[in-house]
Design a protein around this motif. Structure first.
Motif, PDB file in Angstrom:
ATOM      1  N   SER A  80      18.265  11.399   4.207  1.00 24.65           N
ATOM      2  CA  SER A  80      19.154  10.363   3.678  1.00 24.65           C
ATOM      3  C   SER A  80      19.645   9.398   4.747  1.00 24.65           C
ATOM      4  O   SER A  80      20.092   8.290   4.440  1.00 24.65           O
ATOM      5  N   THR A  81      19.557   9.811   6.013  1.00 24.67           N
ATOM      6  CA  THR A  81      20.013   8.926   7.092  1.00 24.67           C
ATOM      7  C   THR A  81      18.879   8.072   7.650  1.00 24.67           C
ATOM      8  O   THR A  81      19.122   7.212   8.494  1.00 24.67           O
ATOM      9  N   ARG A  82      17.669   8.312   7.188  1.00 29.51           N
ATOM     10  CA  ARG A  82      16.522   7.508   7.623  1.00 29.51           C
ATOM     11  C   ARG A  82      16.372   6.341   6.660  1.00 29.51           C
ATOM     12  O   ARG A  82      15.907   6.515   5.537  1.00 29.51           O
ATOM     13  N   LEU A  83      16.769   5.151   7.107  1.00 35.13           N
ATOM     14  CA  LEU A  83      16.806   3.981   6.244  1.00 35.13           C
ATOM     15  C   LEU A  83      15.658   3.033   6.549  1.00 35.13           C
ATOM     16  O   LEU A  83      15.264   2.860   7.705  1.00 35.13           O
ATOM     17  N   ALA A  84      15.139   2.410   5.487  1.00 35.32           N
ATOM     18  CA  ALA A  84      14.150   1.364   5.659  1.00 35.32           C
ATOM     19  C   ALA A  84      14.842   0.114   6.198  1.00 35.32           C
ATOM     20  O   ALA A  84      16.031  -0.113   5.943  1.00 35.32           O
ATOM     21  N   PRO A  85      14.130  -0.734   6.952  1.00 38.49           N
ATOM     22  CA  PRO A  85      14.739  -1.963   7.483  1.00 38.49           C
ATOM     23  C   PRO A  85      15.193  -2.892   6.358  1.00 38.49           C
ATOM     24  O   PRO A  85      14.593  -2.927   5.281  1.00 38.49           O
ATOM     25  N   VAL A  86      16.264  -3.627   6.611  1.00 40.07           N
ATOM     26  CA  VAL A  86      16.718  -4.678   5.700  1.00 40.07           C
ATOM     27  C   VAL A  86      16.581  -6.020   6.414  1.00 40.07           C
ATOM     28  O   VAL A  86      16.584  -6.085   7.641  1.00 40.07           O
ATOM     29  N   TYR A  87      16.467  -7.086   5.619  1.00 42.34           N
ATOM     30  CA  TYR A  87      16.121  -8.384   6.176  1.00 42.34           C
ATOM     31  C   TYR A  87      17.082  -9.463   5.682  1.00 42.34           C
ATOM     32  O   TYR A  87      17.794  -9.288   4.683  1.00 42.34           O
ATOM     33  N   ALA A  88      17.083 -10.600   6.367  1.00 42.90           N
ATOM     34  CA  ALA A  88      17.867 -11.751   5.936  1.00 42.90           C
ATOM     35  C   ALA A  88      17.194 -12.393   4.724  1.00 42.90           C
ATOM     36  O   ALA A  88      15.969 -12.331   4.567  1.00 42.90           O
ATOM     37  N   GLU A  89      17.976 -13.020   3.851  1.00 40.23           N
ATOM     38  CA  GLU A  89      17.415 -13.659   2.661  1.00 40.23           C
ATOM     39  C   GLU A  89      16.445 -14.776   3.031  1.00 40.23           C
ATOM     40  O   GLU A  89      15.538 -15.098   2.248  1.00 40.23           O
ATOM     41  N   SER A  90      16.601 -15.358   4.196  1.00 40.61           N
ATOM     42  CA  SER A  90      15.684 -16.411   4.642  1.00 40.61           C
ATOM     43  C   SER A  90      14.265 -15.892   4.850  1.00 40.61           C
ATOM     44  O   SER A  90      13.315 -16.687   4.926  1.00 40.61           O
ATOM     45  N   MET A  91      14.103 -14.569   4.906  1.00 38.64           N
ATOM     46  CA  MET A  91      12.794 -13.976   5.152  1.00 38.64           C
ATOM     47  C   MET A  91      12.091 -13.530   3.867  1.00 38.64           C
ATOM     48  O   MET A  91      10.985 -12.987   3.916  1.00 38.64           O
ATOM     49  N   ILE A  92      12.714 -13.797   2.706  1.00 42.52           N
ATOM     50  CA  ILE A  92      12.114 -13.405   1.435  1.00 42.52           C
ATOM     51  C   ILE A  92      10.776 -14.121   1.238  1.00 42.52           C
ATOM     52  O   ILE A  92      10.654 -15.315   1.508  1.00 42.52           O
ATOM     53  N   THR A  93       9.780 -13.387   0.776  1.00 43.53           N
ATOM     54  CA  THR A  93       8.460 -13.943   0.494  1.00 43.53           C
ATOM     55  C   THR A  93       8.505 -14.691  -0.835  1.00 43.53           C
ATOM     56  O   THR A  93       8.827 -14.105  -1.869  1.00 43.53           O
ATOM     57  N   ARG A  94       8.180 -15.988  -0.778  1.00 43.89           N
ATOM     58  CA  ARG A  94       8.219 -16.805  -1.994  1.00 43.89           C
ATOM     59  C   ARG A  94       6.881 -17.519  -2.194  1.00 43.89           C
ATOM     60  O   ARG A  94       6.450 -18.233  -1.309  1.00 43.89           O
ATOM     61  N   PRO A  95       6.235 -17.341  -3.352  1.00 43.35           N
ATOM     62  CA  PRO A  95       6.638 -16.421  -4.421  1.00 43.35           C
ATOM     63  C   PRO A  95       6.287 -14.984  -4.056  1.00 43.35           C
ATOM     64  O   PRO A  95       5.311 -14.732  -3.342  1.00 43.35           O
ATOM     65  N   PHE A  96       7.088 -14.063  -4.559  1.00 44.15           N
ATOM     66  CA  PHE A  96       6.797 -12.649  -4.328  1.00 44.15           C
ATOM     67  C   PHE A  96       5.566 -12.283  -5.147  1.00 44.15           C
ATOM     68  O   PHE A  96       5.467 -12.634  -6.323  1.00 44.15           O
ATOM     69  N   PRO A  97       4.596 -11.563  -4.562  1.00 47.48           N
ATOM     70  CA  PRO A  97       3.337 -11.292  -5.273  1.00 47.48           C
ATOM     71  C   PRO A  97       3.519 -10.396  -6.500  1.00 47.48           C
ATOM     72  O   PRO A  97       4.371  -9.512  -6.519  1.00 47.48           O
ATOM     73  N   PHE A  98       2.703 -10.653  -7.498  1.00 50.96           N
ATOM     74  CA  PHE A  98       2.585  -9.742  -8.632  1.00 50.96           C
ATOM     75  C   PHE A  98       1.616  -8.636  -8.250  1.00 50.96           C
ATOM     76  O   PHE A  98       0.593  -8.887  -7.613  1.00 50.96           O
ATOM     77  N   ASN A  99       1.932  -7.400  -8.627  1.00 52.39           N
ATOM     78  CA  ASN A  99       1.007  -6.301  -8.359  1.00 52.39           C
ATOM     79  C   ASN A  99       1.092  -5.265  -9.474  1.00 52.39           C
ATOM     80  O   ASN A  99       2.172  -4.862  -9.888  1.00 52.39           O
ATOM     81  N   ALA A 100      -0.068  -4.871  -9.984  1.00 53.24           N
ATOM     82  CA  ALA A 100      -0.159  -3.864 -11.036  1.00 53.24           C
ATOM     83  C   ALA A 100      -1.628  -3.498 -11.195  1.00 53.24           C
ATOM     84  O   ALA A 100      -2.493  -4.070 -10.535  1.00 53.24           O
ATOM     85  N   PHE A 101      -1.903  -2.548 -12.099  1.00 53.30           N
ATOM     86  CA  PHE A 101      -3.293  -2.172 -12.344  1.00 53.30           C
ATOM     87  C   PHE A 101      -3.892  -3.003 -13.475  1.00 53.30           C
ATOM     88  O   PHE A 101      -4.953  -2.675 -14.022  1.00 53.30           O
ATOM     89  N   TYR A 102      -3.235  -4.110 -13.816  1.00 54.10           N
ATOM     90  CA  TYR A 102      -3.699  -5.034 -14.851  1.00 54.10           C
ATOM     91  C   TYR A 102      -3.320  -6.451 -14.428  1.00 54.10           C
ATOM     92  O   TYR A 102      -2.565  -6.650 -13.462  1.00 54.10           O
ATOM     93  N   ALA A 103      -3.828  -7.449 -15.131  1.00 54.35           N
ATOM     94  CA  ALA A 103      -3.534  -8.841 -14.820  1.00 54.35           C
ATOM     95  C   ALA A 103      -2.101  -9.193 -15.206  1.00 54.35           C
ATOM     96  O   ALA A 103      -1.503  -8.552 -16.083  1.00 54.35           O
ATOM     97  N   GLU A 104      -1.556 -10.207 -14.553  1.00 54.68           N
ATOM     98  CA  GLU A 104      -0.167 -10.592 -14.802  1.00 54.68           C
ATOM     99  C   GLU A 104       0.084 -10.919 -16.265  1.00 54.68           C
ATOM    100  O   GLU A 104       1.134 -10.576 -16.825  1.00 54.68           O
TER     101      GLU A 104
END
Length: 267
Positions: free
Chosen positions: A86-110
């Motif tokens: 519980s003390t091992r945390l994933a990194p967090v980032y500034a909002e300026s680093m958000i990927t735009r547009p964020f990719p769609f991902n699934a086992f089917y088409a969008e």
């Protein structure tokens, strides 16, 4: 440090299991692996001893190999579970680093993403919980929420940074009186996807029952009406369009996991 690591790992699996895994894998690293999902599993799903032993090698796809890979995958799950905390945390980032547009991902088409009626939607609770009422979206939206800007890491090799908001999943589990000593939490989704996680991951402070993306109601392509967002896990462990949450001691696997992907799926 090396001796300490060896000693710690030896507590996870027996010497006989370790030797059996090693010998079986050595015998079978001989021919090309035909199934793409299994090749991807080898390339990206194994850690520690599995990667050191198998990376860059071709192996045959037969019953003996399946047995060896199953043992290695189980070893991998035990090691990742041992390292997780519980003390091992994933990194967090500034909002300026958000990927735009964020990719769609699934086992089917969008365009094939499920269309869920938000007005009729009810989240169902099953298994080892005291409160099994069904949850409407308005009720969920009224709950105290947090947001996080974290990286989604896909098993296919790409990553993207996004902003998710929602209810800390551990808080939700406590609210419904879930048995926190249960081994697993499983998910069934409107797109026929399913997966499961260990309870320690469910209670991790960064595991989020996500209801929004980038400050807006979660879009259909990102998992409306809700997804489980876990920055400590690879992307395929993050189910979207969740309909049923079950707390259980029964191992239920997962859509990709049943096809050979590592079950723990830590990122």
């Amino acid at each position: 440090m090396k001796n300490i690591l060896k000693k710690s790992i030896s507590q996870i699996f027996s010497p006989s299991d370790s030797e059996a895994i090693l010998q079986e894998a050595k015998k079978q690293i001989i021919r090309e692996l035909d199934a793409p999902s299994r090749r991807l599993f080898l390339q990206r799903g194994l850690t520690l001893g599995g990667v050191a032993m198998l990376t860059g090698c071709d192996i045959s796809d037969n019953a003996s190999v399946e047995n060896a890979l199953g043992k290695i995958s189980g070893f991998n799950d035990r090691v990742q579970g041992w390292l997780f905390g519980s003390t091992r945390l994933a990194p967090v980032y500034a909002e300026s680093m958000i990927t735009r547009p964020f990719p769609f991902n699934a086992f089917y088409a969008e365009d094939d993403a499920p269309e869920v009626d938000g007005n009729a939607y009810r989240l169902k609770i099953a298994g080892l919980a005291l409160d099994k009422r069904e949850w409407s979206l308005p009720t969920l939206y009224k709950m105290a929420q947090v947001s996080q800007v974290t990286r989604h890491i896909c098993v296919e090799g790409w990553s993207a940074i996004g902003k998710w908001g929602g209810v800390p999943f551990g808080d939700f589990l406590r609210l419904i009186g879930a048995d926190l000593t249960a081994e697993y939490v499983s998910f069934k989704c409107a797109d026929q996807y399913y997966t499961s996680i260990d309870m320690a991951t469910a209670l991790h402070p960064q595991t989020l029952l996500a209801l929004t993306y980038d400050g807006q109601i979660l879009p259909r392509k990102y998992g409306f009406p809700m997804k489980l967002r876990m920055p400590t896990k690879l992307g395929y462990k993050n189910p979207k369009h969740i309909e049923v949450i079950e707390i259980t001691n029964k191992f239920t696997g997962g859509y990709w996991e049943d096809q050979g992907y590592n079950w723990f799926g830590g990122s």
